[in-house]
Design a protein around this motif. Structure first.
Motif, PDB file in Angstrom:
ATOM      1  N   PHE A 112       0.830  -1.202   0.000  1.00  0.00           N
ATOM      2  CA  PHE A 112       0.000   0.000   0.000  1.00  0.00           C
ATOM      3  C   PHE A 112       0.871   1.262   0.000  1.00  0.00           C
ATOM      4  CE2 PHE A 112      -2.561   3.196   2.434  1.00  0.00           C
ATOM      5  CZ  PHE A 112      -3.484   3.447   1.436  1.00  0.00           C
ATOM      6  N   ASN A 113       1.912   1.248   0.808  1.00  0.00           N
ATOM      7  CA  ASN A 113       2.837   2.389   0.847  1.00  0.00           C
ATOM      8  C   ASN A 113       3.516   2.587  -0.503  1.00  0.00           C
ATOM      9  OD1 ASN A 113       2.348   3.081   3.519  1.00  0.00           O
ATOM     10  ND2 ASN A 113       3.876   1.630   4.298  1.00  0.00           N
ATOM     11  N   LYS A 114       3.810   1.479  -1.162  1.00  0.00           N
ATOM     12  CA  LYS A 114       4.424   1.537  -2.491  1.00  0.00           C
ATOM     13  C   LYS A 114       3.472   2.206  -3.480  1.00  0.00           C
ATOM     14  CE  LYS A 114       6.197  -1.433  -6.195  1.00  0.00           C
ATOM     15  NZ  LYS A 114       6.417  -2.839  -6.622  1.00  0.00           N
ATOM     16  N   VAL A 115       2.185   1.848  -3.376  1.00  0.00           N
ATOM     17  CA  VAL A 115       1.173   2.428  -4.259  1.00  0.00           C
ATOM     18  C   VAL A 115       1.048   3.930  -4.000  1.00  0.00           C
ATOM     19  CG1 VAL A 115      -1.284   2.451  -4.850  1.00  0.00           C
ATOM     20  CG2 VAL A 115      -0.115   0.282  -4.469  1.00  0.00           C
ATOM     21  N   MET A 154     -19.036   5.305  -1.125  1.00  0.00           N
ATOM     22  CA  MET A 154     -19.342   4.010  -0.517  1.00  0.00           C
ATOM     23  C   MET A 154     -18.264   3.608   0.482  1.00  0.00           C
ATOM     24  SD  MET A 154     -22.272   2.814  -1.343  1.00  0.00           S
ATOM     25  CE  MET A 154     -21.998   1.219  -0.579  1.00  0.00           C
ATOM     26  N   SER A 155     -17.026   3.944   0.207  1.00  0.00           N
ATOM     27  CA  SER A 155     -15.940   3.636   1.142  1.00  0.00           C
ATOM     28  C   SER A 155     -16.130   4.406   2.447  1.00  0.00           C
ATOM     29  CB  SER A 155     -14.580   3.976   0.525  1.00  0.00           C
ATOM     30  OG  SER A 155     -14.304   3.154  -0.591  1.00  0.00           O
ATOM     31  N   HIS A 208      -8.108   1.823   2.709  1.00  0.00           N
ATOM     32  CA  HIS A 208      -7.136   1.983   1.628  1.00  0.00           C
ATOM     33  C   HIS A 208      -7.791   2.635   0.419  1.00  0.00           C
ATOM     34  CE1 HIS A 208      -4.178  -1.363   3.117  1.00  0.00           C
ATOM     35  NE2 HIS A 208      -4.240  -0.314   3.914  1.00  0.00           N
ATOM     36  N   ALA A 209      -8.976   2.136   0.075  1.00  0.00           N
ATOM     37  CA  ALA A 209      -9.684   2.667  -1.088  1.00  0.00           C
ATOM     38  C   ALA A 209      -9.997   4.147  -0.903  1.00  0.00           C
ATOM     39  CB  ALA A 209     -10.978   1.880  -1.310  1.00  0.00           C
ATOM     40  N   SER A 235      -8.877  -2.664  -3.857  1.00  0.00           N
ATOM     41  CA  SER A 235      -9.071  -2.506  -2.413  1.00  0.00           C
ATOM     42  C   SER A 235     -10.557  -2.391  -2.087  1.00  0.00           C
ATOM     43  CB  SER A 235      -8.336  -1.259  -1.904  1.00  0.00           C
ATOM     44  OG  SER A 235      -6.943  -1.388  -2.080  1.00  0.00           O
ATOM     45  N   PHE A 236     -11.273  -1.640  -2.907  1.00  0.00           N
ATOM     46  CA  PHE A 236     -12.713  -1.480  -2.710  1.00  0.00           C
ATOM     47  C   PHE A 236     -13.418  -2.822  -2.851  1.00  0.00           C
ATOM     48  CE2 PHE A 236     -17.008  -0.649  -4.299  1.00  0.00           C
ATOM     49  CZ  PHE A 236     -17.475   0.249  -3.362  1.00  0.00           C
TER      50      PHE A 236
END
Length: 274
Positions: free
Chosen positions: A21-24, A75-76, A48-49, A40-41
């Protein structure tokens, strides 16, 4: 030893996920970030999303993915129980894309988000009124929606909250009347207020489920108002209380409070005989 291995394995997996996630987040490949947000969603990793999509709705503005990004963000937020924020994002979606792919669902979830954040009846019911307005708007815009039964059910639940607040208010006035004791201007005022609140509620919500509770409070308040009246007002007020008791018996002949109504009538008749 076995539990230790399992914990170690879970720790490695979580560390790996966090690292990815950090890489993204650091990536400048926005298509990659968008696809990761969608993944992620889909996997229910809404935090995350949400983090990724907040930036995406700006970056994707004017593209085919723009409305999808905004909808997934809303929605998230909803799934993360950030209901007030989610409501605003859902509003932004259906106002920006009134004919969008998710406009119907977004309008429904605007109401649902407000429904989830509606407070208990004792508190200020402004959010409840907002939820009612949102669901009513949804029903007006989408009368044939498959979500219509749910929206209607929510409206009944929300109305019940407003009714309950009125009942609590009327009950409070009644209790305060008794607190002040016998012949007292405050006592009379509180019994009168209890009657007014209850009567107004019956007019405002004619199809409420607990009409008897309000009718009972009106009957009890009118009797206590007579009991606490000065001599010059007592006969008229006992007469009014007696009429209220008969009305209660006619409307609720099977009520468990019929005995109380009869008791009041007996007392009233001592003062209403010609």
């Amino acid at each position: 030893m076995k539990n230790y291995v399992i914990l170690l394995f879970c720790s490695v997996i979580l560390s790996s996920c966090a690292g990815e996630f950090n890489k993204v987040l650091k990536s400048t490949d926005y298509d990659y970030r968008y696809e990761f947000a969608k993944q992620s969603f889909a996997e229910g990793k809404y935090s995350h999303a949400e983090t990724l999509l907040r930036e995406m709705i700006t970056l994707k503005k004017g593209t085919d993915e723009a409305q999808e990004s905004l909808y997934m963000l809303a929605m998230s937020e909803f799934m993360n129980r950030d209901y007030d924020v989610a409501s605003e994002t859902f509003k932004k979606y259906y106002k920006t894309y009134p004919k969008g792919d998710y406009a119907e669902v977004a309008m429904f979830y605007d109401g649902q988000a407000l429904f989830e954040s509606a407070p208990e009846p004792r508190l200020d019911q402004t959010p409840t009124l907002g939820a009612i307005a949102a669901f009513q708007q949804f029903l007006d815009f989408y009368p044939q929606s498959e979500l219509r039964p749910v929206a209607q059910s929510r409206l009944f639940d929300l109305q019940d909250k407003l009714v309950q607040k009125e009942l609590l208010s009327a009950q409070l006035y009644y209790n305060l009347g008794g607190y002040f004791g016998n012949i007292n201007s405050n006592s009379e005022s509180n019994y009168s207020s209890s009657i007014i609140v209850a009567q107004n509620a019956l007019k405002t919500y004619p199809f409420m489920r607990n009409r008897e509770d309000f009718a009972l409070l009106i009957m009890k308040s009118k009797f206590q108002l007579a009991e606490n009246s000065s001599e010059d007002k007592r006969a008229d007020r006992y007469r009014d209380a007696e009429d209220e008791c008969y009305g209660f018996l006619n409307e609720y002949p099977e009520s468990k409070n019929c005995e109380l109504a009869q008791k009041f009538i007996t007392k009233c008749k001592k003062y209403t005989k010609e």
